[in-house]
Scaffold this active site. Structure first.
Site, PDB file in Angstrom:
ATOM      1  N   SER A  72       0.816  -1.216   0.000  1.00  0.00           N
ATOM      2  CA  SER A  72       0.000   0.000   0.000  1.00  0.00           C
ATOM      3  C   SER A  72       0.850   1.266   0.000  1.00  0.00           C
ATOM      4  O   SER A  72       2.015   1.259   0.405  1.00  0.00           O
ATOM      5  CB  SER A  72      -0.906   0.016   1.234  1.00  0.00           C
ATOM      6  OG  SER A  72      -1.638  -1.179   1.321  1.00  0.00           O
TER       7      SER A  72
HETATM    8  N1  SAH Z   1      -0.858  -5.073   4.088  1.00  0.00           N
HETATM    9  C1  SAH Z   1      -0.164  -5.358   2.843  1.00  0.00           C
HETATM   10  C2  SAH Z   1      -1.019  -5.001   1.647  1.00  0.00           C
HETATM   11  C3  SAH Z   1      -1.037  -6.122   0.670  1.00  0.00           C
HETATM   12  S1  SAH Z   1      -2.253  -6.047  -0.606  1.00  0.00           S
HETATM   13  C4  SAH Z   1       1.207  -4.714   2.806  1.00  0.00           C
HETATM   14  O1  SAH Z   1       1.535  -3.940   3.713  1.00  0.00           O
HETATM   15  O2  SAH Z   1       1.981  -5.002   1.896  1.00  0.00           O
HETATM   16  C5  SAH Z   1      -3.549  -7.031   0.077  1.00  0.00           C
HETATM   17  C6  SAH Z   1      -3.236  -8.450   0.393  1.00  0.00           C
HETATM   18  O3  SAH Z   1      -4.441  -9.059   0.826  1.00  0.00           O
HETATM   19  C7  SAH Z   1      -2.751  -9.296  -0.783  1.00  0.00           C
HETATM   20  O4  SAH Z   1      -1.513  -9.855  -0.472  1.00  0.00           O
HETATM   21  C8  SAH Z   1      -3.822 -10.365  -0.942  1.00  0.00           C
HETATM   22  O5  SAH Z   1      -3.316 -11.625  -1.331  1.00  0.00           O
HETATM   23  C9  SAH Z   1      -4.414 -10.416   0.445  1.00  0.00           C
HETATM   24  N2  SAH Z   1      -5.758 -10.979   0.521  1.00  0.00           N
HETATM   25  C10 SAH Z   1      -6.823 -10.756  -0.290  1.00  0.00           C
HETATM   26  N3  SAH Z   1      -7.888 -11.444   0.131  1.00  0.00           N
HETATM   27  C11 SAH Z   1      -7.494 -12.117   1.258  1.00  0.00           C
HETATM   28  C12 SAH Z   1      -8.145 -13.008   2.142  1.00  0.00           C
HETATM   29  N4  SAH Z   1      -9.429 -13.355   1.991  1.00  0.00           N
HETATM   30  N5  SAH Z   1      -7.442 -13.515   3.169  1.00  0.00           N
HETATM   31  C13 SAH Z   1      -6.142 -13.183   3.354  1.00  0.00           C
HETATM   32  N6  SAH Z   1      -5.471 -12.345   2.554  1.00  0.00           N
HETATM   33  C14 SAH Z   1      -6.140 -11.808   1.509  1.00  0.00           C
END
Ligand code: SAH
Length: 230
Positions: A72
């Site tokens: 993000s």
């Molecule tokens: N907090 C992260 C943002 C990553 S983007 C950071 O600091 O880098 C969002 C993430 O959510 C992705 O890696 C995606 O695979 C995950 N995601 C999406 N749906 C999900 C679910 N149902 N359970 C767990 N992770 C999920």
């Protein structure tokens, strides 16, 4: 070519100045909580991005990571963290570990962080960074986070870092009274709004909008390796 962790540590030192600049940008954009600014200043974002994007680690923008996901934008990480209103007693649940950057910031401000990711390669990489950075108060889980982490519930705070179509009920149910849930809600690639929900003592839920955002979607189930895009 993949940089080893020692080389990355040297780059981390050289990046101190960039990091200070980013903190100024956050301040100018309404991040006033000194603890949040300090936690971000102490978290080397360049370690959480792919080698190719290391030169861009301190720009205030989201960047691609493996498995077709994104780390993000720093301002959004800061806004969400500030909205959680954390303290050292907080037990926090994060859905969407991704690169692990947001979890690393949370870990510096709370007692314990539980983070769930549905892409195993991302989770493994994040776990190795948590160890390298001596962040020992983070528990990880491979799975579908939209169901929360019932065995560890209730939580003082919950943060969802992928956009949900609707606020997952399993998550509000795992929040302690008085606790906050910060979650982006809206369609994939469309208008999404960041909400902070607070469950009052009587069970009533208050919501405050924190503005428009753009997140990758919250999906159901785990990645079984057939989703492609790496
Ligand atoms: N907090 C992260 C943002 C990553 S983007 C950071 O600091 O880098 C969002 C993430 O959510 C992705 O890696 C995606 O695979 C995950 N995601 C999406 N749906 C999900 C679910 N149902 N359970 C767990 N992770 C999920």
């Amino acid at each position: 070519m993949s940089l080893d962790q020692g080389t990355r540590a040297v780059i981390a030192m050289e990046r101190e100045q960039d990091r200070a600049q980013l903190i100024l940008t956050l301040r100018r954009n309404g991040i006033t909580d000194p603890a949040v600014l300090d936690a971000m200043e102490r978290t080397p974002r360049e370690m959480f991005v792919p080698d190719y994007f290391v030169p861009h680690a301190y720009e205030d923008s989201a960047l691609p990571i493996a498995c077709g996901q994104t780390i993000s934008q720093p301002l959004v990480v800061a806004m969400m963290t500030q909205a959680l209103d954390l303290n050292r007693r907080c037990k926090v649940l994060e859905i969407g570990t991704g690169s692990g950057y947001q979890a690393a910031v949370l870990a510096r401000l709370s007692r314990r962080v539980y983070t769930i990711e549905r892409h195993k390669p991302l989770l493994r990489e994040a776990e190795s960074l948590f160890r390298y950075l001596d962040l020992h108060n983070i528990a990880t889980r491979f799975g579908d986070g939209s169901q929360g982490w019932p065995e560890q519930a209730p939580f003082d705070r919950i943060i969802v870092t992928a956009a949900a179509r609707e606020v997952p009920e399993a998550l509000t149910a795992q929040l302690k009274p008085g606790g906050h849930l910060v979650v982006p809600v809206g369609p994939e690639g469309g208008d999404q709004e960041l909400w902070r929900l607070t469950v009052e003592e009587g069970g009533q839920v208050d919501r405050v909008s924190l503005g428009g955002v753009r997140f990758v979607p919250l999906r159901t189930g785990i990645d079984d390796g057939r989703e492609g895009s790496r």
